[in-house]
Design a protein around this motif. Structure first.
Motif, PDB file in Angstrom:
ATOM      1  N   ALA A  20       0.822  -1.208   0.000  1.00 41.85           N
ATOM      2  CA  ALA A  20       0.000   0.000   0.000  1.00 41.85           C
ATOM      3  C   ALA A  20       0.856   1.258   0.000  1.00 41.85           C
ATOM      4  O   ALA A  20       0.472   2.285  -0.569  1.00 41.85           O
ATOM      5  CB  ALA A  20      -0.927   0.000   1.218  1.00 41.85           C
TER       6      ALA A  20
ATOM      7  N   GLN B 180      -8.507  -1.797   4.089  1.00 45.04           N
ATOM      8  CA  GLN B 180      -8.931  -0.642   3.303  1.00 45.04           C
ATOM      9  C   GLN B 180     -10.286  -0.114   3.783  1.00 45.04           C
ATOM     10  O   GLN B 180     -10.482   1.093   3.934  1.00 45.04           O
ATOM     11  CB  GLN B 180      -8.996  -1.023   1.816  1.00 45.04           C
ATOM     12  CG  GLN B 180      -9.070   0.167   0.875  1.00 45.04           C
ATOM     13  CD  GLN B 180     -10.483   0.519   0.506  1.00 45.04           C
ATOM     14  OE1 GLN B 180     -11.326  -0.368   0.390  1.00 45.04           O
ATOM     15  NE2 GLN B 180     -10.751   1.810   0.284  1.00 45.04           N
TER      16      GLN B 180
ATOM     17  N   ILE C 159      -5.440   1.476   5.125  1.00 46.10           N
ATOM     18  CA  ILE C 159      -4.655   1.722   3.919  1.00 46.10           C
ATOM     19  C   ILE C 159      -5.513   2.583   2.992  1.00 46.10           C
ATOM     20  O   ILE C 159      -6.748   2.502   3.038  1.00 46.10           O
ATOM     21  CB  ILE C 159      -4.209   0.424   3.213  1.00 46.10           C
ATOM     22  CG1 ILE C 159      -5.408  -0.450   2.808  1.00 46.10           C
ATOM     23  CG2 ILE C 159      -3.272  -0.363   4.113  1.00 46.10           C
ATOM     24  CD1 ILE C 159      -5.011  -1.703   2.016  1.00 46.10           C
TER      25      ILE C 159
ATOM     26  N   ILE D 216      -5.837  -2.610  -3.086  1.00 46.12           N
ATOM     27  CA  ILE D 216      -4.629  -3.115  -3.740  1.00 46.12           C
ATOM     28  C   ILE D 216      -4.878  -4.521  -4.260  1.00 46.12           C
ATOM     29  O   ILE D 216      -5.798  -5.209  -3.823  1.00 46.12           O
ATOM     30  CB  ILE D 216      -3.428  -3.127  -2.770  1.00 46.12           C
ATOM     31  CG1 ILE D 216      -3.740  -3.999  -1.545  1.00 46.12           C
ATOM     32  CG2 ILE D 216      -3.041  -1.718  -2.357  1.00 46.12           C
ATOM     33  CD1 ILE D 216      -2.558  -4.180  -0.601  1.00 46.12           C
TER      34      ILE D 216
END
Length: 345
Positions: free
Chosen positions: A111, A316, A321, A325
């Motif tokens: 990340a 996420q 983050i 990804i």
């Protein structure tokens, strides 16, 4: 370790893997080639140095106890860390060539667009973190009972991954608990003081805390694949250097053979580390090792991609983050043949 914030959290089982152990991840998926396979080189240029990031001398002790630290045809320089986050900082500064971390630091590295990849992976039967209640908190009976509670853990480590995945399985989110972000080495003190209701702990810290606090409980652990997986990582600069790549292949071979040796000599690591170094009783040391299970190397990326992607998505969603990804980009399979050969396959 695997991650792992002290060496014990990634420690070798007394029944460590035999040379013929499987090199496939749990679902048996075959690794995809991400680079030209590397063969073990017989000619490592003179003057080559491999700078290794260790966690409280875990790798160093592993090689020493198995005799795999002798006749090394290059210089090995160790730097020791407590956990993956500070090791990632050292990689970012260009101070390391290789090291090992758990699933979480690998996600954070990707990340953060760090130039490093996982080049080998190994896994245990269970995760290394335990959910531990503070003394007298009989209301903490499992992951679902954490709703509204103060929970201590260190962000950016495998401990946070364990919590995220366990809460998700219980139908909860990270926002459903009152997170207390502290260094892993301070979790026991927070539990003992009563400033938190529960915490994510690791061995040998868990055993030491429970021995002093009999009303505290080891409530739960996890068997999620990312929680029990660890990865040898290497910088992109290392992978671009023929000399460093040759040294990396040799070093990986020694690690795989070290586990095979410990599998043939049960108790060597347990007695040297858990009993003599950490001061646990032989009985408790053997219990930990029995629960941890047999560590095995697996072919990359194998079956880790789907659960690792789920973990990354949870990070996420929790705002840990910045963007989604593709975790398949974290893995470099060029050393798969090296690992398989060292295992006798």
């Amino acid at each position: 370790m695997c991650a792992l914030v002290v060496a014990a959290s990634l420690s070798v089982s007394a029944a460590a893997c035999k040379s013929g152990a499987s090199t496939r991840a749990d679902d048996g998926a075959t690794a995809a080639a991400t680079a030209t396979p590397v063969s073990l080189s017989t000619t490592i240029p003179a003057g080559t140095t491999l700078r290794v990031g260790d966690q409280l001398d875990f790798l160093k002790n592993l090689l020493r106890l198995s005799g795999q630290d002798t006749n090394v045809p290059y210089k090995v320089e160790y730097s020791t860390f407590i956990g993956g986050p500070p090791m990632l900082q050292a990689f970012e500064a260009g101070a390391l060539d290789t090291g090992f971390v758990g699933s979480t630091p690998l996600i954070f590295a990707q990340a953060g667009k760090q130039g490093l990849h996982a080049v080998a992976g190994f896994q245990y039967r269970t995760g290394s973190y335990q959910l531990v209640s503070a003394p007298g908190h009989s209301d903490i009976t499992g992951w679902a009972s954490l709703k509204g509670k103060k929970v201590a853990y260190q962000k950016g480590t495998a401990g946070e991954a364990v919590l995220l995945q366990a809460l998700d399985a219980a139908g909860l989110k990270l926002s459903d608990v009152d997170s207390v972000d502290i260094p892993q080495t301070q979790v026991a003190a927070a539990l003992q003081s009563g400033s938190v209701d529960a915490g994510l702990s690791i061995e040998p810290l868990t055993s030491a805390f429970l021995a002093k606090n009999p009303t505290a409980k080891n409530v739960a652990t996890t068997t999620a694949l990312p929680d029990r997986s660890n990865f040898v990582i290497a910088s992109d600069a290392t992978l671009a250097s023929p000399a460093k790549t040759a040294a990396e292949a040799d070093y990986l071979t020694r690690l795989v053979k070290a586990w095979a040796y410990l599998g043939d000599h049960p108790g060597v690591y347990t007695n040297a580390i858990y009993v003599k170094l950490y001061g646990l009783t032989p009985e408790r040391a053997n219990e930990i090792v029995a629960a941890t299970g047999t560590p095995t190397f697996f072919q990359l990326p194998g079956g880790i991609v789907a659960p690792q992607q789920r973990l990354a998505d949870l990070f996420q969603s929790a705002g840990e983050i910045p963007a989604k990804i593709d975790v398949s980009e974290e893995f470099d399979s060029r050393f798969n043949q090296v690992v398989a050969k060292a295992q006798g396959q």
